[in-house]
Design an enzyme around this catalytic site. Structure first.
Site, short mmCIF file in Angstrom:
data_model
loop_
_atom_site.label_atom_id
_atom_site.label_comp_id
_atom_site.label_asym_id
_atom_site.label_seq_id
_atom_site.Cartn_x
_atom_site.Cartn_y
_atom_site.Cartn_z
N PHE A 157 0.83 -1.21 0.00
CA PHE A 157 0.00 0.00 0.00
C PHE A 157 0.86 1.26 0.00
O PHE A 157 0.69 2.16 0.79
CB PHE A 157 -0.94 -0.01 1.20
CG PHE A 157 -2.22 0.78 0.99
CD1 PHE A 157 -3.05 0.49 -0.09
CD2 PHE A 157 -2.58 1.79 1.85
CE1 PHE A 157 -4.22 1.21 -0.29
CE2 PHE A 157 -3.75 2.53 1.66
CZ PHE A 157 -4.56 2.23 0.59
N GLY A 158 1.81 1.27 -0.94
CA GLY A 158 2.60 2.47 -1.18
C GLY A 158 1.85 3.41 -2.11
O GLY A 158 0.62 3.39 -2.20
N ILE A 160 1.50 3.54 -5.40
CA ILE A 160 0.69 2.94 -6.46
C ILE A 160 -0.52 2.24 -5.86
O ILE A 160 -1.65 2.37 -6.36
CB ILE A 160 1.53 1.98 -7.31
CG1 ILE A 160 2.67 2.74 -8.00
CG2 ILE A 160 0.65 1.29 -8.37
CD1 ILE A 160 3.66 1.85 -8.72
N ARG A 243 6.10 -6.81 -9.73
CA ARG A 243 7.26 -7.47 -10.30
C ARG A 243 6.90 -8.92 -10.58
O ARG A 243 6.17 -9.55 -9.82
CB ARG A 243 8.46 -7.41 -9.34
CG ARG A 243 9.09 -6.02 -9.22
CD ARG A 243 9.81 -5.64 -10.50
NE ARG A 243 10.41 -4.31 -10.42
CZ ARG A 243 9.84 -3.22 -10.93
NH1 ARG A 243 8.67 -3.31 -11.56
NH2 ARG A 243 10.45 -2.06 -10.84
N GLU A 272 11.17 -12.00 -17.98
CA GLU A 272 10.90 -11.14 -19.13
C GLU A 272 12.12 -11.07 -20.05
O GLU A 272 13.26 -11.00 -19.56
CB GLU A 272 10.55 -9.72 -18.66
CG GLU A 272 9.27 -9.65 -17.85
CD GLU A 272 8.93 -8.23 -17.40
OE1 GLU A 272 9.55 -7.28 -17.92
OE2 GLU A 272 8.05 -8.08 -16.56
N HIS A 290 4.58 -5.39 -20.08
CA HIS A 290 5.17 -4.46 -19.11
C HIS A 290 4.91 -3.00 -19.51
O HIS A 290 5.83 -2.22 -19.76
CB HIS A 290 6.68 -4.71 -18.98
CG HIS A 290 7.23 -4.26 -17.65
ND1 HIS A 290 8.26 -4.92 -17.01
CD2 HIS A 290 6.89 -3.24 -16.84
CE1 HIS A 290 8.54 -4.30 -15.88
NE2 HIS A 290 7.72 -3.28 -15.75
N GLY A 292 3.11 -0.77 -17.59
CA GLY A 292 2.61 0.00 -16.46
C GLY A 292 2.84 1.49 -16.53
O GLY A 292 1.94 2.29 -16.29
#
Length: 324
Positions: A157-158, A160, A243, A272, A290, A292
Site C-alpha cells: 500500500f505504497g 501505487i 514485479r 521477461e 510491461h 505500467g
C-alpha cells in the site's frame, strides 16, 4: 568536477530526455536499444561517472565484481530497484537513486484496466473477434464478473497501491482491504475507506479481486504461491503490475487451468521477455508487455527525474531520490 560528467544510458529513452541528457552531460546512448551483457554494464561502471540503467538491467553479481569503479552514482530509470544490489553498491561507495512518484498514476490506471479486462473477459472477447469466431449476441455469451461494489485486496500500500484504492473505491464503490509490511496511517486508509489486514493469509479469503503492488526482491519472491492461491475465493481474480517474481507462475497457471481462480491479469513476468508456456495455455489470462508506466508523459517525467538526481549529485547536493 572539471568538464561535464560522463554518463552511460543503457536503453533508449524518450527523445526529449535524451536531448536534455546530451545538453547537460557527456552522455553516451545505447542507440541500438539492445539489452546489454553484464560485461558491458561492468565496463560502463569502470569508464563513466554515472550509469543510468532500467529495470531490465541486473546490477549485481558480475557487474559489481570490481574494486575501483569510476562511476559514483547509479541513477535508475524507474521506481523499483530490486535489480540493483544496494549493499554492494554501498560497499563500493556508489550512490543509487530511483524515480518515485511520477509513475504512480499511470501504473494504477493500468492495474485498473487489467482488473476490468479480466473481470469482463475482454481478452477472450478480443481473441474471439480477431479469430472470426464470434457468432453474435446471446444471453449466456461470455459472462464475466461485476466489479462495482466488490471487495478488492491490495498487497503493498505504497503510492501505487493507494492510487489504485482511490480509483477502485471512489470510482467503483469497491470495499478496500490492504496488506502492507508496515502499519498504514489511519488517515491514509480513510481516504479510500480501506481496512488493513494483519497478513496475506488474512486478506486473501475475503477478496473478490487481489492486486499486487509490493516491491520485488528476495523477500517477496513467490509471495503468491500455490498455498496462497488456494486461500483465494473460488472464481477470484488476480492482477500483478508489481514485479514478475512476486507470483509463482507455474502455480498460477495450474490455478487458472484448474478453475481455482476465475482469471488473472499480468503486466510483468518472472523471466521477461520470456513467457512461461504454461501461462500461454490459460484462456482466462490477460497478458501485457510491461506497460505500467508506458505513457509519454510518465516516461518523460521518469527521465527528467533521473536528470534532477544527477544534477543534485554532481553539484554536491544530496540527490532527492537517493536509496543507497
Amino acid at each position: 568536477m572539471a568538464g561535464k560528467p560522463r554518463v552511460f544510458v543503457t536503453r533508449r529513452w524518450p527523445a526529449a530526455v535524451e536531448t536534455g541528457l546530451t545538453e547537460r552531460f557527456d552522455a553516451v546512448l545505447n542507440t541500438d536499444d539492445r539489452p546489454l551483457a553484464p560485461e558491458e554494464l561492468r565496463s560502463a561502471l569502470l569508464s563513466f561517472d554515472a550509469l543510468l540503467p532500467t529495470v531490465t538491467d541486473a546490477i549485481g553479481g558480475r557487474v559489481l565484481d570490481l574494486e575501483a569503479p569510476r562511476a559514483r552514482i547509479i541513477a535508475n530509470y524507474g521506481a523499483g530497484f530490486g535489480h540493483i544490489d544496494l549493499a554492494r553498491a554501498r560497499e563500493l561507495g556508489i550512490a543509487v537513486t530511483n524515480t518515485p512518484d511520477v509513475l504512480s498514476d499511470c501504473t494504477a490506471d493500468l492495474a485498473m484496466m487489467l482488473l476490468l479486462m479480466v473481470a469482463r473477459r475482454a481478452g477472450e472477447g478480443l481473441r474471439e473477434i480477431a479469430e472470426h469466431r464470434w457468432s453474435g449476441w446471446r444471453p449466456t455469451h461470455m459472462m464475466g464478473s461485476r466489479v462495482s461494489g466488490k471487495v478488492l485486496g491490495i498487497i503493498g500500500f505504497g503510492r501505487i497501491g493507494q492510487a489504485v484504492a482511490q480509483r477502485a473505491h471512489h470510482g467503483f464503490g469497491m470495499d478496500i482491504r490492504v496488506q502492507n509490511r508496515s502499519p498504514v496511517a489511519p488517515e491514509v486508509l480513510a481516504r479510500s475507506g480501506a481496512r488493513q489486514m494483519d497478513s496475506v493469509e488474512a486478506l486473501l479469503p475475503g477478496c473478490d479481486f487481489v492486486t499486487l503492488h509490493c516491491p520485488g526482491g528476495a523477500q517477496t519472491r513467490h509471495l503468491i504461491n500455490a498455498k496462497r492461491l488456494a486461500l483465494m475465493k473460488p472464481g477470484a481474480l488476480l492482477v500483478n503490475t508489481a514485479r514478475g517474481e512476486v507470483v509463482d507462475e507455474a502455480a498460477l497457471a495450474h490455478a487458472l487451468c484448474a478453475g481455482v481462480l476465475g482469471g488473472a491479469g499480468l503486466d510483468v513476468f518472472e523471466r521477461e521477455p520470456c513467457i512461461n508456456p504454461a501461462l500461454r495455455a490459460c484462456p482466462n489470462l490477460v497478458m501485457l508487455p510491461h506497460l505500467g508506466s508506458a505513457t509519454l508523459e510518465t516516461r518523460e517525467a521518469m527521465g527528467f527525474r533521473v536528470m534532477a538526481n544527477l544534477e543534485d549529485f554532481f553539484s554536491g547536493q544530496g540527490p532527492r531520490d537517493r536509496i543507497a
